[in-house]
Design an enzyme around this catalytic site. Sequence first.
Site, PDB file in Angstrom:
ATOM      1  N   ARG A  24       0.816  -1.221   0.000  1.00  0.00           N
ATOM      2  CA  ARG A  24       0.000   0.000   0.000  1.00  0.00           C
ATOM      3  C   ARG A  24       0.841   1.259   0.000  1.00  0.00           C
ATOM      4  O   ARG A  24       0.379   2.335  -0.340  1.00  0.00           O
ATOM      5  CB  ARG A  24      -0.903   0.033   1.238  1.00  0.00           C
ATOM      6  CG  ARG A  24      -1.868  -1.132   1.336  1.00  0.00           C
ATOM      7  CD  ARG A  24      -2.519  -1.181   2.698  1.00  0.00           C
ATOM      8  NE  ARG A  24      -1.482  -1.404   3.713  1.00  0.00           N
ATOM      9  CZ  ARG A  24      -1.609  -1.092   4.992  1.00  0.00           C
ATOM     10  NH1 ARG A  24      -2.713  -0.536   5.443  1.00  0.00           N
ATOM     11  NH2 ARG A  24      -0.629  -1.326   5.852  1.00  0.00           N
ATOM     12  N   GLU A  29       6.627   6.978  12.020  1.00  0.00           N
ATOM     13  CA  GLU A  29       6.335   7.901  13.113  1.00  0.00           C
ATOM     14  C   GLU A  29       7.410   8.984  13.044  1.00  0.00           C
ATOM     15  O   GLU A  29       8.567   8.736  13.354  1.00  0.00           O
ATOM     16  CB  GLU A  29       6.412   7.129  14.431  1.00  0.00           C
ATOM     17  CG  GLU A  29       5.857   7.849  15.611  1.00  0.00           C
ATOM     18  CD  GLU A  29       5.818   6.929  16.827  1.00  0.00           C
ATOM     19  OE1 GLU A  29       6.879   6.750  17.464  1.00  0.00           O
ATOM     20  OE2 GLU A  29       4.733   6.389  17.120  1.00  0.00           O
ATOM     21  N   GLN A  48       6.266  25.277  18.631  1.00  0.00           N
ATOM     22  CA  GLN A  48       6.025  25.882  17.322  1.00  0.00           C
ATOM     23  C   GLN A  48       6.527  24.948  16.235  1.00  0.00           C
ATOM     24  O   GLN A  48       7.588  24.348  16.370  1.00  0.00           O
ATOM     25  CB  GLN A  48       6.774  27.221  17.257  1.00  0.00           C
ATOM     26  CG  GLN A  48       6.549  28.042  16.033  1.00  0.00           C
ATOM     27  CD  GLN A  48       7.226  29.413  16.179  1.00  0.00           C
ATOM     28  OE1 GLN A  48       7.131  30.055  17.207  1.00  0.00           O
ATOM     29  NE2 GLN A  48       7.906  29.837  15.142  1.00  0.00           N
ATOM     30  N   ASP A  49       5.759  24.816  15.157  1.00  0.00           N
ATOM     31  CA  ASP A  49       6.199  24.096  13.958  1.00  0.00           C
ATOM     32  C   ASP A  49       6.349  25.110  12.834  1.00  0.00           C
ATOM     33  O   ASP A  49       5.490  25.984  12.661  1.00  0.00           O
ATOM     34  CB  ASP A  49       5.172  23.046  13.532  1.00  0.00           C
ATOM     35  CG  ASP A  49       5.238  21.767  14.341  1.00  0.00           C
ATOM     36  OD1 ASP A  49       6.015  21.703  15.304  1.00  0.00           O
ATOM     37  OD2 ASP A  49       4.496  20.835  14.015  1.00  0.00           O
ATOM     38  N   ASN A  50       7.427  24.989  12.069  1.00  0.00           N
ATOM     39  CA  ASN A  50       7.684  25.884  10.948  1.00  0.00           C
ATOM     40  C   ASN A  50       7.853  25.061   9.679  1.00  0.00           C
ATOM     41  O   ASN A  50       8.359  23.939   9.721  1.00  0.00           O
ATOM     42  CB  ASN A  50       8.949  26.715  11.191  1.00  0.00           C
ATOM     43  CG  ASN A  50       8.826  27.556  12.442  1.00  0.00           C
ATOM     44  OD1 ASN A  50       7.841  28.233  12.651  1.00  0.00           O
ATOM     45  ND2 ASN A  50       9.830  27.492  13.291  1.00  0.00           N
ATOM     46  N   HIS A  63      21.214  31.017  11.555  1.00  0.00           N
ATOM     47  CA  HIS A  63      20.331  31.691  12.501  1.00  0.00           C
ATOM     48  C   HIS A  63      20.385  31.086  13.904  1.00  0.00           C
ATOM     49  O   HIS A  63      20.577  29.887  14.065  1.00  0.00           O
ATOM     50  CB  HIS A  63      18.881  31.605  12.023  1.00  0.00           C
ATOM     51  CG  HIS A  63      18.670  32.177  10.663  1.00  0.00           C
ATOM     52  ND1 HIS A  63      17.744  31.657   9.791  1.00  0.00           N
ATOM     53  CD2 HIS A  63      19.252  33.219  10.014  1.00  0.00           C
ATOM     54  CE1 HIS A  63      17.759  32.358   8.670  1.00  0.00           C
ATOM     55  NE2 HIS A  63      18.671  33.305   8.778  1.00  0.00           N
ATOM     56  N   LYS A  72      15.810  22.626  17.967  1.00  0.00           N
ATOM     57  CA  LYS A  72      15.075  22.377  16.736  1.00  0.00           C
ATOM     58  C   LYS A  72      15.194  20.917  16.333  1.00  0.00           C
ATOM     59  O   LYS A  72      16.283  20.342  16.372  1.00  0.00           O
ATOM     60  CB  LYS A  72      15.622  23.228  15.585  1.00  0.00           C
ATOM     61  CG  LYS A  72      15.498  24.720  15.808  1.00  0.00           C
ATOM     62  CD  LYS A  72      16.147  25.505  14.677  1.00  0.00           C
ATOM     63  CE  LYS A  72      16.046  26.992  14.920  1.00  0.00           C
ATOM     64  NZ  LYS A  72      16.739  27.756  13.867  1.00  0.00           N
ATOM     65  N   HIS A 119      22.004  27.610  13.021  1.00  0.00           N
ATOM     66  CA  HIS A 119      21.499  26.629  12.068  1.00  0.00           C
ATOM     67  C   HIS A 119      21.233  27.276  10.721  1.00  0.00           C
ATOM     68  O   HIS A 119      20.781  28.419  10.658  1.00  0.00           O
ATOM     69  CB  HIS A 119      20.191  26.013  12.614  1.00  0.00           C
ATOM     70  CG  HIS A 119      19.526  25.114  11.640  1.00  0.00           C
ATOM     71  ND1 HIS A 119      18.462  25.532  10.860  1.00  0.00           N
ATOM     72  CD2 HIS A 119      19.780  23.835  11.290  1.00  0.00           C
ATOM     73  CE1 HIS A 119      18.092  24.528  10.084  1.00  0.00           C
ATOM     74  NE2 HIS A 119      18.867  23.493  10.334  1.00  0.00           N
ATOM     75  N   TYR A 132      10.375  22.105  10.707  1.00  0.00           N
ATOM     76  CA  TYR A 132      11.058  21.954  11.984  1.00  0.00           C
ATOM     77  C   TYR A 132      10.185  22.368  13.146  1.00  0.00           C
ATOM     78  O   TYR A 132       9.361  23.251  13.049  1.00  0.00           O
ATOM     79  CB  TYR A 132      12.405  22.676  12.014  1.00  0.00           C
ATOM     80  CG  TYR A 132      12.409  24.158  11.740  1.00  0.00           C
ATOM     81  CD1 TYR A 132      12.548  25.077  12.773  1.00  0.00           C
ATOM     82  CD2 TYR A 132      12.308  24.637  10.445  1.00  0.00           C
ATOM     83  CE1 TYR A 132      12.595  26.439  12.521  1.00  0.00           C
ATOM     84  CE2 TYR A 132      12.355  25.989  10.185  1.00  0.00           C
ATOM     85  CZ  TYR A 132      12.495  26.894  11.229  1.00  0.00           C
ATOM     86  OH  TYR A 132      12.537  28.237  10.969  1.00  0.00           O
ATOM     87  N   LYS A 169      18.601  40.158   5.015  1.00  0.00           N
ATOM     88  CA  LYS A 169      18.894  40.002   6.443  1.00  0.00           C
ATOM     89  C   LYS A 169      20.091  39.062   6.650  1.00  0.00           C
ATOM     90  O   LYS A 169      20.981  39.352   7.446  1.00  0.00           O
ATOM     91  CB  LYS A 169      17.645  39.459   7.152  1.00  0.00           C
ATOM     92  CG  LYS A 169      17.800  39.298   8.640  1.00  0.00           C
ATOM     93  CD  LYS A 169      16.498  38.945   9.336  1.00  0.00           C
ATOM     94  CE  LYS A 169      15.943  37.625   8.910  1.00  0.00           C
ATOM     95  NZ  LYS A 169      14.797  37.183   9.706  1.00  0.00           N
ATOM     96  N   ASP A 170      20.126  37.957   5.918  1.00  0.00           N
ATOM     97  CA  ASP A 170      21.227  37.004   6.067  1.00  0.00           C
ATOM     98  C   ASP A 170      22.535  37.544   5.495  1.00  0.00           C
ATOM     99  O   ASP A 170      23.616  37.157   5.932  1.00  0.00           O
ATOM    100  CB  ASP A 170      20.872  35.668   5.424  1.00  0.00           C
ATOM    101  CG  ASP A 170      19.811  34.911   6.217  1.00  0.00           C
ATOM    102  OD1 ASP A 170      19.431  35.366   7.313  1.00  0.00           O
ATOM    103  OD2 ASP A 170      19.363  33.858   5.725  1.00  0.00           O
TER     104      ASP A 170
END
Length: 183
Positions: A24, A29, A48-50, A63, A72, A119, A132, A169-170
């Site tokens: 199938r 997980e 928080q999930d991004n 960052h 993370k 990161h 993440y 910004k970076d």
Amino acid sequence: MMNVVSVPLQGVYEIVPKKFEDNRGWFLESFNLRDLSAVIGKSHNFVQDNHSYSRRGVLRGMHYQIENPQGKLVRVVSGEVYDVVVDLRVSSRTYGKCYGTYLSGENMKQLWVPPGLAHGFLVVSPEAQFLYKTTDYYNSSAERCIAWDDPDLKISWPLQHGEIFVSNKDRQGVTFKAAEKFD
């Protein structure tokens, strides 16, 4: 169920979930707090999930947050990135060291990045979706950035043909020497 591999940076782990396949398709997980806590020796409250989408050549990073530092759990669901972390914890035995690995929708590898590390990632496939979970909320006033091409860190980005795309910004990232660190 997961296969966990320690990497050369203190407290950083590569995690490959066990995949169950049949006619199938497959199931895995992707997150289990109990199993992750057994690996990292501590239970974290993910808040928080991004989710980001980027095209080939996009480089996001390096960052971190000086206040509200975030742990993370990162992964790629489609495409491939070269993911890099830098240890900013002065008390760590791996302070100032970098580690890079490929994360992809195909290898399903995840990386646990504890608080106190910078990161970033470079998209090496035509496009990539990056997910993440974080252990603290985003705090724009505490966000910091180290230059992705810092001459002292010498990160071995797998630069292929084509241009690197970095946000304004970076582009303003500071050197590792000038960056704010953690105790």
